[in-house]
Design a protein around this motif. Structure first.
Motif, mmCIF file in Angstrom:
data_model
loop_
_atom_site.group_PDB
_atom_site.id
_atom_site.type_symbol
_atom_site.label_atom_id
_atom_site.label_comp_id
_atom_site.label_asym_id
_atom_site.label_seq_id
_atom_site.Cartn_x
_atom_site.Cartn_y
_atom_site.Cartn_z
ATOM 1 N N TYR A 33 -32.335 15.432 -4.180
ATOM 2 C CA TYR A 33 -32.190 14.579 -5.370
ATOM 3 C C TYR A 33 -32.574 15.392 -6.611
ATOM 4 O O TYR A 33 -33.109 16.487 -6.518
ATOM 5 N N TRP A 91 -26.425 21.548 -10.137
ATOM 6 C CA TRP A 91 -25.504 20.432 -9.858
ATOM 7 C C TRP A 91 -24.169 20.639 -10.584
ATOM 8 O O TRP A 91 -23.102 20.399 -10.036
ATOM 9 N N LYS A 122 -21.962 18.572 -5.403
ATOM 10 C CA LYS A 122 -21.304 17.303 -5.746
ATOM 11 C C LYS A 122 -20.083 17.061 -4.850
ATOM 12 O O LYS A 122 -19.889 15.975 -4.321
ATOM 13 N N GLN A 131 -22.381 11.881 -5.517
ATOM 14 C CA GLN A 131 -23.660 11.608 -6.176
ATOM 15 C C GLN A 131 -24.826 11.819 -5.216
ATOM 16 O O GLN A 131 -24.675 11.793 -3.993
ATOM 17 N N LEU A 132 -26.012 11.987 -5.805
ATOM 18 C CA LEU A 132 -27.272 12.042 -5.059
ATOM 19 C C LEU A 132 -28.001 10.719 -5.298
ATOM 20 O O LEU A 132 -27.718 10.053 -6.293
ATOM 21 N N GLN A 139 -26.130 6.926 -0.789
ATOM 22 C CA GLN A 139 -26.362 5.547 -1.252
ATOM 23 C C GLN A 139 -27.822 5.158 -0.963
ATOM 24 O O GLN A 139 -28.214 4.900 0.188
ATOM 25 N N SER A 140 -28.616 5.077 -2.021
ATOM 26 C CA SER A 140 -30.055 4.850 -1.860
ATOM 27 C C SER A 140 -30.379 3.578 -1.073
ATOM 28 O O SER A 140 -31.311 3.557 -0.271
HETATM 29 N N1 0HH Z 1 -25.198 3.848 -5.872
HETATM 30 C C1 0HH Z 1 -25.759 5.176 -5.805
HETATM 31 C C2 0HH Z 1 -27.100 5.132 -5.057
HETATM 32 O O1 0HH Z 1 -27.771 4.098 -5.066
HETATM 33 C C3 0HH Z 1 -25.944 5.688 -7.214
HETATM 34 C C4 0HH Z 1 -26.369 7.117 -7.204
HETATM 35 C C5 0HH Z 1 -26.416 7.728 -8.591
HETATM 36 O O2 0HH Z 1 -26.241 7.045 -9.611
HETATM 37 O O3 0HH Z 1 -27.469 6.115 -4.421
HETATM 38 N N2 0HH Z 1 -26.673 9.028 -8.613
HETATM 39 C C6 0HH Z 1 -26.779 9.767 -9.844
HETATM 40 C C7 0HH Z 1 -28.215 10.180 -10.030
HETATM 41 S S1 0HH Z 1 -29.309 8.839 -10.137
HETATM 42 C C8 0HH Z 1 -25.950 11.045 -9.736
HETATM 43 O O4 0HH Z 1 -25.805 11.626 -8.670
HETATM 44 C C9 0HH Z 1 -29.745 8.854 -11.819
HETATM 45 C C10 0HH Z 1 -30.744 9.947 -12.103
HETATM 46 C C11 0HH Z 1 -30.133 10.876 -13.060
HETATM 47 C C12 0HH Z 1 -31.041 12.025 -13.280
HETATM 48 C C13 0HH Z 1 -30.235 13.226 -13.527
HETATM 49 C C14 0HH Z 1 -30.954 14.104 -14.452
HETATM 50 C C15 0HH Z 1 -31.238 15.394 -13.806
HETATM 51 C C16 0HH Z 1 -32.258 16.102 -14.641
HETATM 52 C C17 0HH Z 1 -32.413 17.491 -14.147
HETATM 53 N N3 0HH Z 1 -25.447 11.503 -10.870
HETATM 54 C C18 0HH Z 1 -24.743 12.743 -10.959
HETATM 55 C C19 0HH Z 1 -23.262 12.598 -10.998
HETATM 56 O O5 0HH Z 1 -22.744 11.450 -10.915
HETATM 57 O O6 0HH Z 1 -22.581 13.629 -11.124
#
Ligand code: 0HH
Length: 208
Positions: free
Chosen positions: A8, A39, A45, A52-53, A65-66
């Motif tokens: 993550y 990332w 990705k 997503q993570l 998916q959390s």
């Molecule tokens: N429904 C999914 C779940 O529950 C939603 C996952 C999601 O939104 O797992 N993932 C986002 C990251 S969570 C993701 O992968 C939000 C935290 C963001 C922090 C990022 C900042 C990093 C700082 C170094 N997002 C990346 C993407 O979509 O490409």
């Protein structure tokens, strides 16, 4: 079972509830923190089912998916009720927590400057639903008489709401005592006081 691997970003975000659950259940995990620059290279990705993570590895089982991860842990660590009836109610409560989390994240990431005050003003209209369930169940937990994965989700989200608005639980005594009780569970307390938890910001954009 375990050690698990959690991949993550370096934020609490969507991994906090699962880590609190794992801690309370005496489980260990390995953490892969992914910096945004890595990332952005795109390979990781592309390898994620929904792009997503978080990514969660339990041996050769790889989950995204959390909330699916939380359900997996609930099933395997006795945090999904004592029968199907309780499991269904736990699902309902977890989905209710997810609805509020989605609203919170939308405000944090898309509308913090204009949306924070209206969000806080409307927050009691969401918190009162959880208060009512806790009052009705009487055990101090959402469903049944021990914490389920939905309780860990609610607890984590309430910690974030308290950062946003420290007085938000003052008119909800059952919810407030739920948070205190969860916080004082010894292994949860130890995790919340650990560097691994404290060093990470709640969200990825510096807002909280
Ligand atoms: N429904 C999914 C779940 O529950 C939603 C996952 C999601 O939104 O797992 N993932 C986002 C990251 S969570 C993701 O992968 C939000 C935290 C963001 C922090 C990022 C900042 C990093 C700082 C170094 N997002 C990346 C993407 O979509 O490409």
């Amino acid at each position: 079972m375990g050690p698990y691997i959690i991949t993550y970003f370096p934020v609490r975000g969507r991994c906090s509830a699962m880590k609190i659950l794992l801690s309370d259940k005496d489980q260990v995990w390995k953490e892969n923190l992914v910096e945004i620059a890595d990332w952005m290279k795109g390979d990781l990705k592309k390898s994620c089912v929904f792009g997503q993570l978080p990514k969660f590895e339990d041996g050769d089982l790889v989950l995204f998916q959390s909330n699916a991860i939380l359900r997996h842990l609930g099933r395997n660590h006795d945090a999904y009720g004592k029968n199907n009836r309780e499991a269904s109610l736990i699902d309902m409560m977890a989905d209710g927590v997810e609805d509020l989390r989605t609203k919170y994240l939308k405000m944090i990431y898309q509308d913090y400057d204009n949306g924070k005050d209206p969000y806080i003003k409307d927050l009691p209209n969401h918190l009162d639903k959880f208060e009512a369930v806790l009052v009705k169940n009487k055990t101090g937990f959402l469903v049944g008489n021990q914490p389920s994965f939905a309780d860990y989700c609610l607890f984590d989200l309430m910690l974030n709401q308290l950062v946003l608005c420290p007085t938000c639980l003052d008119t909800f005594p059952s919810l407030k005592s739920f948070v205190e009780k969860m916080k004082s569970r010894p292994k949860v307390k130890a995790f919340l006081e650990s560097d691994g938890y404290k060093k990470l910001p709640i969200n990825g954009n510096g807002k909280q």
